[in-house]
Design a protein around this motif. Structure first.
Motif, PDB file in Angstrom:
ATOM      1  N   PRO A  65      10.237 -17.388  61.225  1.00 44.29           N
ATOM      2  CA  PRO A  65       8.784 -17.637  61.346  1.00 44.29           C
ATOM      3  C   PRO A  65       8.048 -16.459  61.989  1.00 44.29           C
ATOM      4  O   PRO A  65       7.839 -16.422  63.189  1.00 44.29           O
ATOM      5  N   PHE A  66       7.644 -15.495  61.148  1.00 40.96           N
ATOM      6  CA  PHE A  66       6.884 -14.351  61.651  1.00 40.96           C
ATOM      7  C   PHE A  66       5.460 -14.750  62.022  1.00 40.96           C
ATOM      8  O   PHE A  66       4.776 -14.072  62.761  1.00 40.96           O
ATOM      9  N   SER A  67       4.980 -15.849  61.464  1.00 40.95           N
ATOM     10  CA  SER A  67       3.629 -16.320  61.754  1.00 40.95           C
ATOM     11  C   SER A  67       3.696 -17.606  62.556  1.00 40.95           C
ATOM     12  O   SER A  67       4.568 -18.442  62.337  1.00 40.95           O
ATOM     13  N   SER A  68       2.768 -17.787  63.470  1.00 38.57           N
ATOM     14  CA  SER A  68       2.715 -19.020  64.266  1.00 38.57           C
ATOM     15  C   SER A  68       1.720 -20.004  63.679  1.00 38.57           C
ATOM     16  O   SER A  68       1.338 -20.975  64.325  1.00 38.57           O
ATOM     17  N   ASP A  69       1.296 -19.752  62.431  1.00 38.94           N
ATOM     18  CA  ASP A  69       0.325 -20.643  61.784  1.00 38.94           C
ATOM     19  C   ASP A  69       0.996 -21.867  61.173  1.00 38.94           C
ATOM     20  O   ASP A  69       0.326 -22.772  60.699  1.00 38.94           O
ATOM     21  N   ASP A  70       2.344 -21.869  61.149  1.00 39.00           N
ATOM     22  CA  ASP A  70       3.069 -22.983  60.568  1.00 39.00           C
ATOM     23  C   ASP A  70       3.121 -24.153  61.539  1.00 39.00           C
ATOM     24  O   ASP A  70       2.457 -24.160  62.570  1.00 39.00           O
ATOM     25  N   GLU A  71       3.967 -25.152  61.196  1.00 42.19           N
ATOM     26  CA  GLU A  71       4.148 -26.281  62.093  1.00 42.19           C
ATOM     27  C   GLU A  71       4.896 -25.821  63.350  1.00 42.19           C
ATOM     28  O   GLU A  71       5.598 -24.820  63.365  1.00 42.19           O
ATOM     29  N   ASN A  72       4.759 -26.602  64.434  1.00 43.46           N
ATOM     30  CA  ASN A  72       5.436 -26.310  65.704  1.00 43.46           C
ATOM     31  C   ASN A  72       5.160 -24.893  66.204  1.00 43.46           C
ATOM     32  O   ASN A  72       6.086 -24.110  66.451  1.00 43.46           O
TER      33      ASN A  72
ATOM     34  N   LYS B 298       2.283  -9.015  59.186  1.00 42.57           N
ATOM     35  CA  LYS B 298       2.339  -7.637  59.677  1.00 42.57           C
ATOM     36  C   LYS B 298       1.666  -7.467  61.027  1.00 42.57           C
ATOM     37  O   LYS B 298       1.819  -6.436  61.675  1.00 42.57           O
ATOM     38  N   ARG B 299       0.919  -8.492  61.450  1.00 42.11           N
ATOM     39  CA  ARG B 299       0.256  -8.436  62.753  1.00 42.11           C
ATOM     40  C   ARG B 299       1.172  -8.875  63.877  1.00 42.11           C
ATOM     41  O   ARG B 299       0.870  -8.650  65.049  1.00 42.11           O
TER      42      ARG B 299
ATOM     43  N   TYR C  77       7.311  -8.058  63.677  1.00 44.75           N
ATOM     44  CA  TYR C  77       7.206  -7.175  62.513  1.00 44.75           C
ATOM     45  C   TYR C  77       6.992  -5.731  62.970  1.00 44.75           C
ATOM     46  O   TYR C  77       7.643  -4.799  62.476  1.00 44.75           O
ATOM     47  N   LYS C  78       6.072  -5.539  63.890  1.00 43.35           N
ATOM     48  CA  LYS C  78       5.755  -4.188  64.369  1.00 43.35           C
ATOM     49  C   LYS C  78       6.947  -3.534  65.048  1.00 43.35           C
ATOM     50  O   LYS C  78       7.180  -2.331  64.894  1.00 43.35           O
ATOM     51  N   LYS C  79       7.725  -4.338  65.782  1.00 39.26           N
ATOM     52  CA  LYS C  79       8.888  -3.791  66.474  1.00 39.26           C
ATOM     53  C   LYS C  79       9.966  -3.360  65.477  1.00 39.26           C
ATOM     54  O   LYS C  79      10.569  -2.284  65.628  1.00 39.26           O
ATOM     55  N   ILE C  80      10.205  -4.182  64.451  1.00 34.53           N
ATOM     56  CA  ILE C  80      11.198  -3.826  63.433  1.00 34.53           C
ATOM     57  C   ILE C  80      10.754  -2.571  62.680  1.00 34.53           C
ATOM     58  O   ILE C  80      11.553  -1.659  62.418  1.00 34.53           O
ATOM     59  N   LYS C  81       9.476  -2.500  62.344  1.00 34.71           N
ATOM     60  CA  LYS C  81       8.949  -1.332  61.626  1.00 34.71           C
ATOM     61  C   LYS C  81       9.061  -0.067  62.475  1.00 34.71           C
ATOM     62  O   LYS C  81       9.372   1.020  61.964  1.00 34.71           O
ATOM     63  N   GLU C  82       8.835  -0.218  63.777  1.00 29.60           N
ATOM     64  CA  GLU C  82       8.863   0.933  64.684  1.00 29.60           C
ATOM     65  C   GLU C  82      10.283   1.481  64.878  1.00 29.60           C
ATOM     66  O   GLU C  82      10.493   2.703  64.867  1.00 29.60           O
ATOM     67  N   LEU C  83      11.249   0.577  65.053  1.00 26.87           N
ATOM     68  CA  LEU C  83      12.581   1.003  65.470  1.00 26.87           C
ATOM     69  C   LEU C  83      13.645   0.965  64.380  1.00 26.87           C
ATOM     70  O   LEU C  83      14.635   1.694  64.464  1.00 26.87           O
ATOM     71  N   TRP C  84      13.445   0.125  63.352  1.00 25.18           N
ATOM     72  CA  TRP C  84      14.517  -0.055  62.380  1.00 25.18           C
ATOM     73  C   TRP C  84      13.990   0.109  60.951  1.00 25.18           C
ATOM     74  O   TRP C  84      13.307   1.075  60.682  1.00 25.18           O
TER      75      TRP C  84
END
Length: 219
Positions: free
Chosen positions: A68-75, A108-109, A113-120
Motif C-alpha cells: 500500500p504505497f497510498s493511504s487513500d485505501d481502506e485502513n 510517487k508522492r 516511493y521516493k526512498k526507493i527511487k533515491e537509493l535503489w
C-alpha cells in the motif's frame, strides 16, 4: 537490493517468474518468499526474514505484492504504520536479500516511493502513450500480429494493454498469426465509444454522434 516493479501485470509477472526460476536454481525454492498481502502479516514475520544476519542467515528473494504505497485505501492508519515501519527497517535489511515491491500502481508522492527511487531501482512498466503501447505489443507478439491489427486494437480498446492481449490471446489459441480480418467481430470498449462520441460532438458532427449513440444502444 530493493526494487519496485510497477505497471502492467504481464511484464511484472514475466520478470518475477524469471527471477524466481533463476533464484531457485542457484539457491533453493525455500529461499523465495512471496507475500500476497503485507497487511496480513505481523511485524516479526518481516524482521525474521528480512533483517536476520549471522551464521544461519540465508540469501532470500522476498517479493511483496500490492504494497500500500497510498493511504487513500481502506485502513489508512494500518497502511501508514506499515509504510513507516518499512522506512525504518530499510537501512537494516540484510544486504544479502533481494526485496521486490510488486505493484500495479504506486503513489510517487509517498516517502516509500521516493526512498526507493533515491537509493535503489524502479522498473517501470506503466503504459502512458499509444506509441509505448504499440512497442510493447510488438515486443510480446512479434510477427504473430501485424501492425495493422495492433493499430486497430488500440482504436477499439484504447490504452488497455490487458484488454488487448486478452482478445489477441484468445485468437492465437486457434491461429498461428492474426490479420485484420480476424478481428472484425471484436467490439469497441464502452469507454472508447464514449470518447469517440464526445470528439464527434466537439467537431460539430451531430448527425454522426447520434448514429454512434444508436449503434451503442443496440449492442
Amino acid at each position: 537490493m530493493i526494487y519496485l516493479f510497477v505497471g502492467e501485470k504481464y511484464f511484472r509477472k514475466k520478470l518475477i517468474d524469471t527471477w524466481k526460476k533463476s533464484f531457485a536454481e542457484k539457491f533453493s525454492e525455500n529461499n523465495i518468499i512471496h507475500v500476497q498481502n503485507p497487511l496480513q502479516h505481523e511485524v516479526w514475520f518481516f524482521e525474521q526474514n528480512l533483517l536476520s544476519t549471522g551464521l544461519f542467515s540465508t540469501k532470500n528473494l522476498f517479493i511483496i505484492d500490492d504494497f500500500p504505497f497510498s493511504s487513500d485505501d481502506e485502513n489508512p492508519q494500518n497502511i501508514l504504520k506499515m509504510q513507516e515501519y518499512f522506512l525504518d527497517i530499510f537501512p537494516r535489511i540484510n544486504t544479502e536479500n533481494i526485496v521486490v515491491f510488486n505493484n500495479l500502481k504506486a503513489d510517487k508522492r509517498s516517502k516509500l516511493y521516493k526512498k526507493i527511487k533515491e537509493l535503489w531501482e524502479i522498473k517501470d512498466f506503466v503504459i502512458e502513450t499509444e506509441e509505448d503501447l504499440r512497442q510493447k505489443l510488438h515486443q510480446v507478439y512479434q510477427d504473430k500480429v501485424s501492425s495493422q491489427v495492433i493499430d486497430k486494437m488500440i482504436t477499439l480498446k484504447g490504452l488497455q494493454f490487458s484488454n488487448i492481449t486478452w482478445e489477441l490471446d484468445k485468437l492465437l489459441i486457434v491461429k498461428e498469426n492474426i490479420d485484420i480480418s480476424d478481428i472484425q467481430n471484436i467490439s469497441q470498449d464502452l469507454e472508447e465509444n464514449i470518447f469517440e462520441i464526445i470528439n464527434l460532438l466537439l467537431s460539430s458532427e451531430t448527425k454522426k454522434s447520434i448514429l454512434k449513440l444508436r449503434d451503442l444502444a443496440s449492442q
